[in-house]
Design an enzyme around this catalytic site. Structure first.
Site, mmCIF file in Angstrom:
data_model
loop_
_atom_site.group_PDB
_atom_site.id
_atom_site.type_symbol
_atom_site.label_atom_id
_atom_site.label_comp_id
_atom_site.label_asym_id
_atom_site.label_seq_id
_atom_site.Cartn_x
_atom_site.Cartn_y
_atom_site.Cartn_z
ATOM 1 N N ARG A 150 70.296 101.329 -14.629
ATOM 2 C CA ARG A 150 71.152 102.492 -14.354
ATOM 3 C C ARG A 150 71.528 103.188 -15.657
ATOM 4 O O ARG A 150 71.584 104.423 -15.728
ATOM 5 C CB ARG A 150 72.388 102.054 -13.577
ATOM 6 C CG ARG A 150 73.193 103.233 -13.062
ATOM 7 C CD ARG A 150 74.274 102.786 -12.104
ATOM 8 N NE ARG A 150 75.277 101.970 -12.770
ATOM 9 C CZ ARG A 150 76.235 101.307 -12.119
ATOM 10 N NH1 ARG A 150 76.313 101.334 -10.805
ATOM 11 N NH2 ARG A 150 77.121 100.607 -12.791
ATOM 12 N N LYS A 172 76.236 107.382 -14.743
ATOM 13 C CA LYS A 172 77.557 106.924 -15.198
ATOM 14 C C LYS A 172 77.862 107.539 -16.561
ATOM 15 O O LYS A 172 77.628 106.926 -17.604
ATOM 16 C CB LYS A 172 77.553 105.390 -15.249
ATOM 17 C CG LYS A 172 78.933 104.778 -15.160
ATOM 18 C CD LYS A 172 78.841 103.317 -14.763
ATOM 19 C CE LYS A 172 80.145 102.592 -14.906
ATOM 20 N NZ LYS A 172 81.222 103.081 -14.069
ATOM 21 N N GLU A 206 82.320 109.067 -2.227
ATOM 22 C CA GLU A 206 82.806 107.769 -2.719
ATOM 23 C C GLU A 206 84.209 107.907 -3.267
ATOM 24 O O GLU A 206 84.765 109.008 -3.324
ATOM 25 C CB GLU A 206 81.864 107.208 -3.772
ATOM 26 C CG GLU A 206 81.812 108.009 -5.064
ATOM 27 C CD GLU A 206 80.996 107.314 -6.153
ATOM 28 O OE1 GLU A 206 80.983 106.076 -6.217
ATOM 29 O OE2 GLU A 206 80.390 108.037 -6.965
HETATM 30 N N1 PLP Z 1 81.309 104.528 -8.257
HETATM 31 C C1 PLP Z 1 81.834 104.898 -9.424
HETATM 32 C C2 PLP Z 1 82.194 106.322 -9.602
HETATM 33 C C3 PLP Z 1 82.028 103.953 -10.439
HETATM 34 O O1 PLP Z 1 82.544 104.313 -11.616
HETATM 35 C C4 PLP Z 1 81.662 102.612 -10.209
HETATM 36 C C5 PLP Z 1 81.809 101.619 -11.255
HETATM 37 O O2 PLP Z 1 80.905 101.265 -11.937
HETATM 38 C C6 PLP Z 1 81.123 102.281 -8.967
HETATM 39 C C7 PLP Z 1 80.958 103.253 -8.010
HETATM 40 C C8 PLP Z 1 80.714 100.881 -8.670
HETATM 41 O O3 PLP Z 1 79.471 100.553 -9.251
HETATM 42 P P1 PLP Z 1 79.146 99.078 -9.643
HETATM 43 O O4 PLP Z 1 79.257 98.251 -8.420
HETATM 44 O O5 PLP Z 1 77.748 99.110 -10.146
HETATM 45 O O6 PLP Z 1 80.132 98.667 -10.673
HETATM 46 C C1 COI Z 2 83.391 99.541 -13.051
HETATM 47 O O1 COI Z 2 83.688 99.178 -11.915
HETATM 48 O O2 COI Z 2 82.728 98.815 -13.806
HETATM 49 C C2 COI Z 2 83.771 100.855 -13.563
HETATM 50 O O3 COI Z 2 83.194 101.266 -14.526
HETATM 51 C C3 COI Z 2 84.841 101.629 -12.941
HETATM 52 C C4 COI Z 2 85.777 102.136 -14.001
HETATM 53 C C5 COI Z 2 86.476 103.343 -13.530
HETATM 54 C C6 COI Z 2 86.732 101.059 -14.412
#
Ligand code: PLP
Ligand code: COI
Length: 336
Positions: free
Chosen positions: A78, A181, A217
């Protein structure tokens, strides 16, 4: 002494961070660093034109004392999609792996003990560092990985929270950067987060930015709903592809549930039996109320005291894999 069980989700100083410079079109050696600051040119492209992306992943200490890093290969994939989107160089696997494993080894004493519910959060960061006045990509970049022991992102932990539908702002544009991200997605959401938290909500739930008909989301996490033994989660070009969400979909199938990743109409909120936010920081944070200020409808799911049975089962299965309590049949953990 660290009170592990009371740790908030916040930055805490550790021993070392790891860094790697991209210069002359190649990645140099990974360095171990004790400095918490970065000496940066004032014209660096990350400061002006937002050439910056980051990741978030966790390491867990098991009952056997071993440290397990959860699905870092997915975070690297990612991060490289984010880097590509912002015209930054992709990070080779051997560079990321060395920076990550070295970081965790150098900070072993900050991986919280088993049973405290805490973990070591790792934050990889990639920034354009060379001076750039014209709108062009930098030619030098810095990859930094640092870590911090953390507790739950939401103060309630796995207890249900309230969420509000955000209609005054969008988190991402239809063909923008919502699916990667990058810092630019988060700064504009800070004011919204502050506003809704003052109203007693833990997160904003964003709708699709084009038609405002479908669920996208939450600010820091993906969304899912449970209905008739089915795990339903939005498909959209403007949301981040959560690794926690991907993992929960696999777990749901393993638990005999159906999985639907598709456009989810706002009205479907009325039918779900359970809803939740999911992400690395949020893990699974169940939702007991979603308020829509436009229609004044409050969609409710159980109450603030009790997590729904399906969310609880998904949560327990996920964290048991992460802490090594059950065999890692999916092959998600890297033991350090
Ligand atoms: N959506 C957003 C906007 C996020 O910042 C995050 C955090 O990383 C997620 C979803 C969840 O993604 P992940 O499960 O890969 O941490
Ligand atoms: C995460 O869940 O790892 C994120 O980056 C979310 C962040 C806003 C703390």
């Amino acid at each position: 002494m660290i009170d592990w069980a009371q740790l908030p989700f916040a930055y805490k100083q550790t021993n070392k961070n790891t860094r790697c410079v991209f210069r002359n079109n190649e990645w140099e050696d990974v360095q171990i660093c004790t400095d918490e600051t970065i000496n940066l040119h004032m014209a660096a492209s990350c400061l002006h034109y937002g050439q910056e992306c980051f990741e978030g992943l966790k390491a867990f200490r098991g009952k056997d004392s071993k440290i397990r890093i959860f699905r870092w290969q997915e975070n690297l994939k990612r991060m490289n999609r984010s880097a590509k989107r912002l015209s930054m160089p992709e990070i080779p696997t051997h560079v990321f792996e060395k920076a990550l494993i070295t970081l965790v080894k150098e900070n072993q004493e900050f991986v919280p003990p088993y049973g405290t519910g805490a973990s070591l959060y790792v934050r990889p960061l990639l920034i354009g560092t060379s001076a750039q006045l014209g709108l062009n990509p930098a030619d030098e970049y810095l990859l930094v990985l640092f870590c911090s022991p953390v507790g739950p992102y939401f103060k309630t932990g796995v207890k249900p929270v309230k969420v509000i539908i955000e209609r005054d702002t969008d988190r991402a544009a239809p063909l923008g950067t919502g699916n990667v991200k990058v810092g630019g997605n988060y700064a504009p959401a800070l004011a919204t987060t502050q506003k809704i938290q003052e109203l007693g909500y833990s997160s904003a739930l964003y709708l699709d930015p084009k038609e405002k008909k479908y669920l996208d989301e939450c600010g820091p996490a993906n969304f899912f709903g449970i209905i008739q033994n089915t795990y339903v989660t939005p498909e959209s070009a403007s949301i981040l592809n959560s690794i926690t969400n991907m993992s929960l979909q696999d777990i749901a199938i393993q638990l005999g549930m159906k999985v639907e990743k598709r456009k989810v109409l706002l009205e479907e909120l009325a039918h779900f039996e359970e809803t939740a936010q999911c992400g690395t920081a949020a893990v699974i944070t169940p939702i007991y109320e979603i308020y829509d200020p436009l229609t004044n409808i409050r969609y409710t799911y159980g109450n603030s005291e009790k997590t729904g049975d399906v969310c609880m089962k998904l949560y327990t299965t996920l964290v048991r894999i992460q802490y090594g309590d059950v065999p890692d049949t999916f092959g998600w953990n890297t033991i350090v």
